[in-house]
Design an enzyme around this catalytic site. Structure first.
Site, mmCIF file in Angstrom:
data_model
loop_
_atom_site.group_PDB
_atom_site.id
_atom_site.type_symbol
_atom_site.label_atom_id
_atom_site.label_comp_id
_atom_site.label_asym_id
_atom_site.label_seq_id
_atom_site.Cartn_x
_atom_site.Cartn_y
_atom_site.Cartn_z
ATOM 1 N N CYS A 53 -6.051 7.917 5.788
ATOM 2 C CA CYS A 53 -4.689 7.002 5.761
ATOM 3 C C CYS A 53 -3.393 7.707 6.243
ATOM 4 O O CYS A 53 -3.334 9.075 5.852
ATOM 5 C CB CYS A 53 -4.440 6.506 4.047
ATOM 6 S SG CYS A 53 -3.192 5.662 3.814
ATOM 7 N N CYS A 102 -5.356 0.760 1.965
ATOM 8 C CA CYS A 102 -5.713 1.941 1.346
ATOM 9 C C CYS A 102 -5.765 1.696 -0.163
ATOM 10 O O CYS A 102 -4.772 1.321 -0.659
ATOM 11 C CB CYS A 102 -4.883 2.978 1.659
ATOM 12 S SG CYS A 102 -5.255 4.478 0.689
ATOM 13 N N CYS A 105 -2.897 4.343 -2.003
ATOM 14 C CA CYS A 105 -1.638 4.111 -1.861
ATOM 15 C C CYS A 105 -1.000 2.622 -1.488
ATOM 16 O O CYS A 105 0.053 2.021 -1.618
ATOM 17 C CB CYS A 105 -0.866 4.949 -0.970
ATOM 18 S SG CYS A 105 -1.338 4.596 0.674
ATOM 19 N N CYS A 125 -11.058 -3.851 11.493
ATOM 20 C CA CYS A 125 -10.379 -3.670 12.895
ATOM 21 C C CYS A 125 -8.754 -3.188 12.110
ATOM 22 O O CYS A 125 -7.877 -3.833 11.316
ATOM 23 C CB CYS A 125 -9.952 -5.391 13.177
ATOM 24 S SG CYS A 125 -9.217 -5.348 14.864
#
Length: 154
Positions: A53, A102, A105, A125
């Site tokens: 991330c 994510c 977060c 994607c």
């Protein structure tokens, strides 16, 4: 069960992480935007490692799960750990899709579709600006300064 701390960043940590983002990263990660196809820095990345991330550094996808989808965005058939991504029903733009974020977060990563290769038949994607790359043998990013598994190598 994941080896990574999935506790969301506190307000002060989040503010510090967001301060380091470019305008485009803010638009995509925080406001569910999409980068233009065929322009992302990781579309043609062939290095071995892990995609993390961009905001909090959580490992998301291994290079071994990456495949050429022809869509113009980096595509993966499976996450590092299913616990590292969240799935949200997305009814924007007159269609029904599954947004992926994510799990730590909440940053927007992209969407997942049921047209990928075996064994999962999923195509995650992703926007390149939602990602950071950690090469094989390099330590994972640790922007939350939590140490532990995040500091381990890929």
């Amino acid at each position: 069960m994941t080896d990574f701390d999935l506790t969301p960043p506190d307000a002060e940590q989040r503010q510090a992480l967001v301060a380091g983002l470019s305008d485009e990263e803010r638009r995509v990660l925080l406001h569910h935007g999409t980068e233009a196809p065929f322009c992302g820095v990781f579309l043609d990345n062939k290095r071995e490692g892990v995609y993390c991330c961009r905001l909090c550094g959580l490992p998301l996808f291994r290079s071994s799960a990456k495949f050429e989808s022809g869509t113009g965005w980096p595509s993966f058939f499976a996450p590092v750990d299913e616990a590292h991504i969240g799935r949200i029903r997305d009814t924007s733009h007159g269609m029904i899709r599954t947004e992926i974020v994510c799990a730590r977060c909440g940053s927007h990563l992209g969407h997942v579709f049921p047209d990928g290769p075996a064994p999962t038949h999923e195509r995650h994607c992703l926007n390149s600006v939602s990602l950071a790359f950690t090469g094989e043998g390099e330590p994972y990013p640790d922007p939350l300064h939590r140490g532990g598994a995040e500091a381990a190598s890929a």
